[in-house]
Scaffold this active site. Structure first.
Site, mmCIF file in Angstrom:
data_model
loop_
_atom_site.group_PDB
_atom_site.id
_atom_site.type_symbol
_atom_site.label_atom_id
_atom_site.label_comp_id
_atom_site.label_asym_id
_atom_site.label_seq_id
_atom_site.Cartn_x
_atom_site.Cartn_y
_atom_site.Cartn_z
ATOM 1 N N GLU A 171 -3.847 7.695 -3.892
ATOM 2 C CA GLU A 171 -3.697 6.045 -3.025
ATOM 3 C C GLU A 171 -3.591 5.139 -3.901
ATOM 4 O OE1 GLU A 171 -7.098 4.742 -1.066
ATOM 5 O OE2 GLU A 171 -6.218 4.736 0.472
ATOM 6 N N TYR A 184 0.895 -1.422 -0.009
ATOM 7 C CA TYR A 184 0.173 -0.071 -0.062
ATOM 8 C C TYR A 184 0.908 1.149 -0.143
ATOM 9 C CZ TYR A 184 -2.894 3.750 1.783
ATOM 10 O OH TYR A 184 -3.807 4.831 1.878
#
Ligand code: GDP
Ligand code: MN
Length: 396
Positions: free
Chosen positions: A206, A118
């Protein structure tokens, strides 16, 4: 401003951030052609069909599907295009899918273990600096990771004077447990990603997952990008990424009328001048036992046209049981606003909910008189308390 994954990936690609090859398609035929092109150009033998909506969690809702033949690409595209996609982020009504992104499948087997990470870039408001937030726990809901295993989330703050430094990118790759080729690739990836964020004046990046392939390439498999509205004037090309079909139609109508409107779930519509007064009015509605149905700031010009546009927008919401107009007449005189309210009311005609008008400021008493003598279902109030009591009575 939010944009689609395929648009976000165009920004990344332009800034040398590695992404899987892909093409956007609006019909199943275009999807098959895109898959054929990926087969020719990249030797792809498997593809991913991805719904393009402004919400994440698409995989969970059936909006991301792997296909291992051209027939399967066609079939999945037929299923996804036109579907009402419900994900944990769309709300129960979901979002209609108009486009799909066809990408090469990069989860191919090979020498090393593939892995999802991530990474996001965002502003840390506490320090006034951009930061890179990253984790070994990719592909899952980051809020959940933050709650259950916060020690697996790392942060790297960037000094705006010098930008991302080599040692910071290396620390990222190290904390993610990488070595060899994957380490070097991650260093390049983090630097390019941060620079893309700065270059595009974004609010938020993101990338979930950042993917390590079985041959140790690092790729942005997903990309969620939010651009800073206030900087769009210097990014004409990015401003064109706006997709009105993704926005609330009432909010689009409001912005065209020059009104600042946000729809909420309550039963009292409100129309106010000034954002601060609008917030205070919403508090007051709550205290009087109601729930605001919207935020609506008519700005500096509370005239008949803006009031009428505001009425029409508020009345579209079937939950609205009463409307509270709360306007401070400083430069705009209260009697003018009162006349505007009466005129707008008459223009619209059948308004079936009670309206409470609180006008305070220059000529407030004259304004209350205009409202009370209009013969319409409109009640005046001068103090906030009076207005709150009248809202409560209207809801009873
Ligand atoms: P999201 O669900 O909206 O976050 O969409 P993502 O782009 O993150 O995709 C959801 C999931 O689909 C990912 O977490 C992966 O597990 C899977 N996925 C994405 N790309 C590929 C791919 O190229 N191959 C395979 N096999 N799975 C993929
Ligand atoms: Mn994702």
């Amino acid at each position: 401003m939010n944009i689609h994954e395929y648009q976000a990936k165009e920004i990344l690609r332009k800034n040398n951030v590695a992404v899987p090859a892909g093409y956007v398609a609006e019909t199943p035929e275009e999807a098959v052609n895109a898959a054929k092109k990926l087969a020719e150009e990249k030797g792809a033998t498997a593809w991913v069909v991805k719904a393009q909506i402004h919400a994440g969690g698409r995989g969970k809702g059936g909006g991301v599907k792997v296909a291992t033949s051209l027939e399967a690409v066609q079939e999945k595209a037929e299923q996804i295009i036109g579907m009402q996609l419900v994900t944990p982020q769309t709300g129960a009504e979901g979002k209609k899918v108009y486009k799909v992104l066809i990408t090469e499948d990069v989860y191919y087997p090979g020498e090393n273990e593939p892995k999802e990470y991530y990474m996001s870039v965002l502003l840390n408001r506490a320090t006034g600096r951009n930061m890179i937030m990253y984790s070994t726990e990719g592909g899952m809901d980051i809020e959940e990771v933050a709650e259950k295993t916060p020690h697996l989330i790392f942060k790297e703050e960037i000094d705006p004077k010098v930008g991302i430094q080599g040692f910071q990118a290396r620390r990222i790759a190290f904390n993610l447990g990488l070595s060899g080729k994957a380490f070097k690739e991650m260093v390049k990836f983090a630097v390019a990603l941060y620079n893309a964020y700065e270059e595009s004046d974004s609010d938020m990046f993101e990338i979930n997952p950042v993917f390590k392939t079985s041959d140790d390439r690092i790729l942005a498999v997903d990309a969620k990008v939010s651009l800073d509205d206030n900087a769009l004037y210097r990014h004409k090309d990015l401003a064109e990424y706006r997709d009105i079909t993704e926005e609330d139609p009432t909010e689009v109508e409001a912005s065209e009328a020059g009104l600042n409107y946000v729809k909420l779930d309550g039963n009292v519509g409100c129309m106010v001048n000034g954002a601060g007064l609008a917030m205070a009015t919403m508090d007051m509605i709550k205290l009087s036992g109601g729930d605001p149905a919207n935020f609506l700031d008519v700005g500096g010009k509370a005239n008949a046209q803006t009031v009428e546009a505001g009425f029409r927008i508020i009345l579209k919401d079937p939950n609205v049981k009463a409307i509270l107009i709360n306007v401070f007449g400083g430069i705009v005189r209260c009697d003018r606003v009162a006349n505007g309210v009466v005129e707008a009311y008459k223009n619209i005609g059948d308004i079936n909910v009670p309206i409470i008008v609180r006008l305070q400021g220059t000529n407030a008493v004259e304004a209350a008189k205009i409202i009370d003598e209009s013969g319409l279902k409109v009640t005046s109030a001068i103090t906030l308390k009076e207005a709150a009591d009248k809202v409560r009575a209207a809801l009873a």
